[in-house]
Write an enzyme that holds these catalytic residues in place. Structure first.
Site, PDB file in Angstrom:
ATOM      1  N   ARG A 124       0.814  -1.241   0.000  1.00 14.68           N
ATOM      2  CA  ARG A 124       0.000   0.000   0.000  1.00 14.68           C
ATOM      3  C   ARG A 124       0.837   1.276   0.000  1.00 14.68           C
ATOM      4  NH1 ARG A 124      -2.650  -3.485   3.314  1.00 14.68           N
ATOM      5  NH2 ARG A 124      -4.480  -4.354   2.286  1.00 14.68           N
ATOM      6  N   LYS A 146       2.867  11.862 -10.929  1.00 15.83           N
ATOM      7  CA  LYS A 146       2.034  10.984 -11.761  1.00 15.83           C
ATOM      8  C   LYS A 146       2.841   9.728 -12.046  1.00 15.83           C
ATOM      9  CE  LYS A 146      -0.926  14.151 -14.339  1.00 15.83           C
ATOM     10  NZ  LYS A 146      -1.277  14.629 -15.701  1.00 15.83           N
ATOM     11  N   GLU A 188      10.012  20.315 -23.884  1.00 13.70           N
ATOM     12  CA  GLU A 188       9.233  20.549 -22.655  1.00 13.70           C
ATOM     13  C   GLU A 188       9.694  21.835 -21.958  1.00 13.70           C
ATOM     14  OE1 GLU A 188       6.605  18.793 -21.851  1.00 13.70           O
ATOM     15  OE2 GLU A 188       6.899  16.840 -22.840  1.00 13.70           O
ATOM     16  N   LYS A 230       6.992  23.637 -12.718  1.00 12.67           N
ATOM     17  CA  LYS A 230       6.133  22.459 -12.553  1.00 12.67           C
ATOM     18  C   LYS A 230       5.738  22.305 -11.082  1.00 12.67           C
ATOM     19  CE  LYS A 230       4.956  17.839 -13.844  1.00 12.67           C
ATOM     20  NZ  LYS A 230       5.228  16.624 -14.580  1.00 12.67           N
ATOM     21  N   GLU A 240      -4.824  17.631 -10.990  1.00  8.45           N
ATOM     22  CA  GLU A 240      -5.298  18.123 -12.277  1.00  8.45           C
ATOM     23  C   GLU A 240      -6.791  18.354 -12.350  1.00  8.45           C
ATOM     24  OE1 GLU A 240      -3.194  16.486 -15.605  1.00  8.45           O
ATOM     25  OE2 GLU A 240      -4.563  17.427 -17.030  1.00  8.45           O
ATOM     26  N   ARG A 244      -3.381  22.563 -13.452  1.00  8.01           N
ATOM     27  CA  ARG A 244      -2.344  21.650 -13.950  1.00  8.01           C
ATOM     28  C   ARG A 244      -2.476  21.412 -15.450  1.00  8.01           C
ATOM     29  NH1 ARG A 244       0.372  16.438 -10.761  1.00  8.01           N
ATOM     30  NH2 ARG A 244       1.775  15.877 -12.452  1.00  8.01           N
ATOM     31  N   ASN A 248      -0.291  20.960 -20.325  1.00  9.43           N
ATOM     32  CA  ASN A 248      -0.597  20.216 -21.556  1.00  9.43           C
ATOM     33  C   ASN A 248      -0.506  21.069 -22.816  1.00  9.43           C
ATOM     34  OD1 ASN A 248      -1.100  17.791 -20.230  1.00  9.43           O
ATOM     35  ND2 ASN A 248      -3.165  18.464 -19.698  1.00  9.43           N
ATOM     36  N   HIS A 251       0.278  19.521 -26.108  1.00 14.48           N
ATOM     37  CA  HIS A 251       0.125  18.083 -25.933  1.00 14.48           C
ATOM     38  C   HIS A 251      -1.136  17.511 -26.554  1.00 14.48           C
ATOM     39  CE1 HIS A 251       3.539  18.525 -23.364  1.00 14.48           C
ATOM     40  NE2 HIS A 251       3.544  17.243 -23.030  1.00 14.48           N
ATOM     41  N   HIS A 255      -0.277  14.539 -28.723  1.00 17.61           N
ATOM     42  CA  HIS A 255      -0.732  13.165 -28.449  1.00 17.61           C
ATOM     43  C   HIS A 255      -1.426  12.561 -29.659  1.00 17.61           C
ATOM     44  CE1 HIS A 255      -0.772  13.865 -23.832  1.00 17.61           C
ATOM     45  NE2 HIS A 255       0.358  13.304 -24.229  1.00 17.61           N
ATOM     46  N   HIS A 268       8.238  11.829 -28.102  1.00 16.79           N
ATOM     47  CA  HIS A 268       7.194  12.639 -27.479  1.00 16.79           C
ATOM     48  C   HIS A 268       7.452  14.145 -27.662  1.00 16.79           C
ATOM     49  CE1 HIS A 268       4.274  13.951 -24.533  1.00 16.79           C
ATOM     50  NE2 HIS A 268       5.223  14.578 -23.870  1.00 16.79           N
TER      51      HIS A 268
HETATM   52  N1  LIG Z   1       4.857  11.040 -14.908  1.00 16.78           N
HETATM   53  C1  LIG Z   1       4.803  12.117 -15.645  1.00 16.78           C
HETATM   54  O1  LIG Z   1       4.362  13.176 -15.210  1.00 16.78           O
HETATM   55  C2  LIG Z   1       5.325  12.055 -17.050  1.00 16.78           C
HETATM   56  C3  LIG Z   1       5.514  13.230 -17.770  1.00 16.78           C
HETATM   57  C4  LIG Z   1       6.060  13.137 -19.038  1.00 16.78           C
HETATM   58  C5  LIG Z   1       6.388  11.899 -19.586  1.00 16.78           C
HETATM   59  N2  LIG Z   1       6.174  10.763 -18.852  1.00 16.78           N
HETATM   60  C6  LIG Z   1       6.527   9.448 -19.383  1.00 16.78           C
HETATM   61  O2  LIG Z   1       7.931   9.416 -19.571  1.00 16.78           O
HETATM   62  C7  LIG Z   1       8.243   8.465 -20.579  1.00 16.78           C
HETATM   63  C8  LIG Z   1       9.283   9.046 -21.502  1.00 16.78           C
HETATM   64  O3  LIG Z   1      10.454   9.325 -20.770  1.00 16.78           O
HETATM   65  P1  LIG Z   1      11.864   9.546 -21.478  1.00 16.78           P
HETATM   66  O4  LIG Z   1      11.694  10.495 -22.590  1.00 16.78           O
HETATM   67  O5  LIG Z   1      12.827   9.835 -20.420  1.00 16.78           O
HETATM   68  O6  LIG Z   1      12.122   8.131 -22.184  1.00 16.78           O
HETATM   69  P2  LIG Z   1      12.892   6.817 -21.721  1.00 16.78           P
HETATM   70  O7  LIG Z   1      12.762   6.586 -20.273  1.00 16.78           O
HETATM   71  O8  LIG Z   1      12.440   5.737 -22.628  1.00 16.78           O
HETATM   72  O9  LIG Z   1      14.416   7.168 -22.044  1.00 16.78           O
HETATM   73  C9  LIG Z   1      14.789   7.396 -23.379  1.00 16.78           C
HETATM   74  C10 LIG Z   1      15.981   6.529 -23.796  1.00 16.78           C
HETATM   75  O10 LIG Z   1      17.174   7.074 -23.233  1.00 16.78           O
HETATM   76  C11 LIG Z   1      17.910   6.060 -22.558  1.00 16.78           C
HETATM   77  N3  LIG Z   1      18.629   6.750 -21.488  1.00 16.78           N
HETATM   78  C12 LIG Z   1      18.143   7.228 -20.327  1.00 16.78           C
HETATM   79  N4  LIG Z   1      19.066   7.937 -19.692  1.00 16.78           N
HETATM   80  C13 LIG Z   1      20.179   7.914 -20.450  1.00 16.78           C
HETATM   81  C14 LIG Z   1      21.464   8.492 -20.337  1.00 16.78           C
HETATM   82  N5  LIG Z   1      21.771   9.306 -19.322  1.00 16.78           N
HETATM   83  N6  LIG Z   1      22.374   8.222 -21.312  1.00 16.78           N
HETATM   84  C15 LIG Z   1      22.049   7.444 -22.370  1.00 16.78           C
HETATM   85  N7  LIG Z   1      20.835   6.901 -22.553  1.00 16.78           N
HETATM   86  C16 LIG Z   1      19.919   7.137 -21.600  1.00 16.78           C
HETATM   87  C17 LIG Z   1      16.853   5.098 -22.114  1.00 16.78           C
HETATM   88  O11 LIG Z   1      17.407   3.811 -21.852  1.00 16.78           O
HETATM   89  C18 LIG Z   1      15.905   5.099 -23.313  1.00 16.78           C
HETATM   90  O12 LIG Z   1      16.394   4.265 -24.328  1.00 16.78           O
HETATM   91  C19 LIG Z   1       6.929   8.096 -21.247  1.00 16.78           C
HETATM   92  O13 LIG Z   1       6.536   6.819 -20.815  1.00 16.78           O
HETATM   93  C20 LIG Z   1       5.955   9.144 -20.729  1.00 16.78           C
HETATM   94  O14 LIG Z   1       4.636   8.653 -20.640  1.00 16.78           O
HETATM   95  C21 LIG Z   1       5.643  10.826 -17.607  1.00 16.78           C
HETATM   96 ZN   LIG Z   2       5.148  16.067 -22.377  1.00 18.41          ZN
END
Ligand SMILES: NC(=O)c1ccc[n+]([C@@H]2O[C@H](COP(=O)([O-])OP(=O)(O)OC[C@H]3O[C@@H](n4cnc5c(N)ncnc54)[C@H](O)[C@@H]3O)[C@@H](O)[C@H]2O)c1
Ligand SMILES: [Zn+2]
Length: 362
Positions: A124, A146, A188, A230, A240, A244, A248, A251, A255, A268
Site C-alpha cells: 500500500r 504521476k 518541454e 512544474k 489536475e 495543472r 498540456n 500536448h 498526443h 514525445h
Molecule cells: N509522470 C509524468 O508526469 C510524465 C511526464 C512526461 C512523460 N512521462 C513518461 O515518460 C516516458 C518518456 O520518458 P523519457 O523520454 O525519459 O524516455 P525513456 O525513459 O524511454 O528514455 C529514453 C531513452 O534514453 C535512454 N537513457 C536514459 N538515460 C540515459 C542516459 N543518461 N544516457 C544514455 N541513454 C539514456 C533510455 O534507456 C531510453 O532508451 C513516457 O513513458 C511518458 O509517458 C511521464
Molecule cells: Zn510532455
C-alpha cells in the site's frame, strides 16, 4: 561536485526536494541515509542506464550502509506495462522489502513511471526516490507524482498519484544521452517558457549553443526553472482539476500525432513541438495572441532542430477525431491550452472543428 541547486515541491506532509547538481550520483547514499529507511534498497533501472550509471549509484548506496540490489526492465516504452510492474513487485517481495523500504528509479521517464507505480502499490505504498537520467525526466516526469503504466487500450491509462521522497538530478548524466532524446526534453522546457516565464524563453532563445553544449551552469538553470514552474503548478493543483492542465500546452495535438503515427515515428517532445507551433497559430487565428509571438515560438522551436509542422502524410480528419477522444477532453468539448503572449496561457474551450482542421491542413 560543485554547486547544488534545490527546488522544493510544497505538498504539506508530502513535500520533497529536487536537488540538481553535477556528478552527484556518488553522493546519493549519504543523502538517503538521512531518511532512516530500512536497510534493503531496490534500484530499478534498465540495462542501458544501469550499464552507464549503476555502478556509481550502487557503490554509493553500499558505502552508506544499504544492502542494495537491482531489478531491471528491458529498455523501451513497450515494457512500461502491467507485466513488468508485476515482475518488479515480485522482486521486491522476494528481497523482503518492508513498509519502510525505499526503491530508487534510475533512468528516464519510463523507469520513473513504472517504479513510482510499483512503489505506490507495494504494501500500500513505500518510499521512492527518482534519479532521472534523461532531460525529459529531469524537467518533467520525475516531478509531480504521476505514475503509471500503459495498456493496449491507451497510454498511461493505469496509474496513481504518488509523490517521491526526493528527486536527485545529476546533469552530468546528460552527456551520454542521444541528441534526439536531449531535444525531446528541450521541447518541454520551451513549453514552460511559453506557458509561464518569458525570461526562461529568452534564455532558450539566446543561449541555444550553451544549452546544446550542456554548459553546466546554463543547463542547470533551465532545469531548475522548469522544475520550479512544474512544482508551483503541481502544488496548486496536484490532481489536475484545473490549473495543472496548462502543462498540456502542445500536448493535445502532440498526443494525436503520436497516436496516429503509432508512437514510433516521433519522440514525445517532437510531437509536442509540432503541437506547440500549431496551438500558437490557432491562438493567433482566434485573436488571442498576436501573430508575431506565434512566429517567435515557431522560430525558437525550429532553431533547436525540432519539427515545426505536421508531417505531410498525416490526415487532418483523423487528428481532429483523435483530439476529440483525448482523455483530457471533458464532455465532448475540445479544450486547448493557448498562449496569450510568451509567458502566459489561457484554457480555451469549444474550439471550432473547422478552424482546427484548416490549421492542420495548411
Ligand atoms: N509522470 C509524468 O508526469 C510524465 C511526464 C512526461 C512523460 N512521462 C513518461 O515518460 C516516458 C518518456 O520518458 P523519457 O523520454 O525519459 O524516455 P525513456 O525513459 O524511454 O528514455 C529514453 C531513452 O534514453 C535512454 N537513457 C536514459 N538515460 C540515459 C542516459 N543518461 N544516457 C544514455 N541513454 C539514456 C533510455 O534507456 C531510453 O532508451 C513516457 O513513458 C511518458 O509517458 C511521464
Ligand atoms: Zn510532455
Amino acid at each position: 561536485m560543485g554547486l547544488m541547486e534545490k527546488v522544493t515541491v510544497e505538498l504539506e506532509d508530502r513535500s520533497y526536494d529536487i536537488v540538481i547538481g553535477s556528478r552527484t550520483l556518488s553522493a546519493i547514499g549519504d543523502r538517503m541515509a538521512q531518511f532512516g529507511f530500512s536497510p534493503t534498497v531496490a534500484v530499478i533501472s534498465n540495462p542501458t542506464v544501469l550499464g552507464l550509471y549503476g555502478e556509481d549509484v550502487v557503490r554509493s548506496l553500499s558505502d552508506a550502509g544499504f544492502n542494495c540490489f537491482s531489478s531491471l526492465v528491458p529498455d523501451g516504452e513497450e515494457y512500461k506495462d502491467y507485466y513488468w510492474a508485476y515482475h518488479i513487485l515480485t522482486e521486491l517481495l522476494r528481497n523482503r522489502l518492508d513498509r519502510n523500504s525505499c526503491v530508487v528509479a534510475l533512468g528516464g521517464g519510463v523507469i520513473g513511471d513504472i517504479t513510482g507505480f510499483c512503489a505506490s502499490l507495494y504494501m500500500r505504498g513505500i518510499h521512492f526516490i527518482q534519479v532521472p537520467t534523461t532531460l525529459l525526466a529531469q524537467v518533467d516526469s520525475s516531478v509531480g507524482g504521476k505514475t503509471g503504466v500503459n495498456h493496449p487500450a491507451g497510454k498511461n491509462m493505469i496509474g496513481t498519484f504518488y509523490q517521491p521522497r526526493l528527486v536527485w538530478t545529476d546533469v552530468g548524466t546528460l552527456a551520454t544521452l542521444p541528441r534526439s532524446e536531449l531535444l525531446s526534453g528541450i521541447a518541454e522546457i520551451i513549453k514552460y517558457g511559453v506557458i509561464w516565464d518569458a525570461d526562461l524563453f529568452d534564455v532558450l532563445e539566446k543561449e541555444r549553443e550553451a544549452i546544446l553544449g550542456l554548459d553546466r551552469s546554463v543547463i542547470s538553470y533551465v532545469i531548475k526553472r522548469s522544475c520550479q514552474i512544474k512544482a508551483e503548478v503541481v502544488s496548486k493543483d496536484e490532481r489536475e482539476s484545473g490549473l495543472r492542465a496548462v502543462l498540456n500546452y502542445g500536448h493535445t495535438i502532440g498526443h494525436a500525432v503520436e497516436t496516429e503515427t503509432g508512437y514510433s515515428k516521433y519522440l514525445h517532445g517532437e510531437a509536442v513541438a509540432m503541437g506547440m507551433c500549431l496551438a500558437a497559430r490557432l491562438s493567433s487565428e482566434l485573436g488571442i495572441m498576436e501573430g508575431s509571438h506565434a512566429d517567435r515560438i515557431k522560430s525558437v522551436i525550429g532553431a533547436y532542430g525540432l519539427p515545426v509542422e505536421l508531417p505531410k502524410d498525416v490526415n487532418g480528419d483523423k487528428l481532429v477525431s483523435l483530439i476529440s477522444m483525448d482523455k483530457k477532453t471533458v464532455a465532448g468539448e475540445m479544450r486547448f491550452i493557448l498562449p496569450k503572449a510568451i509567458g502566459s496561457v489561457v484554457i480555451h474551450k469549444g474550439v471550432d472543428v473547422k478552424i482546427l482542421k484548416r490549421i492542420m491542413e495548411t
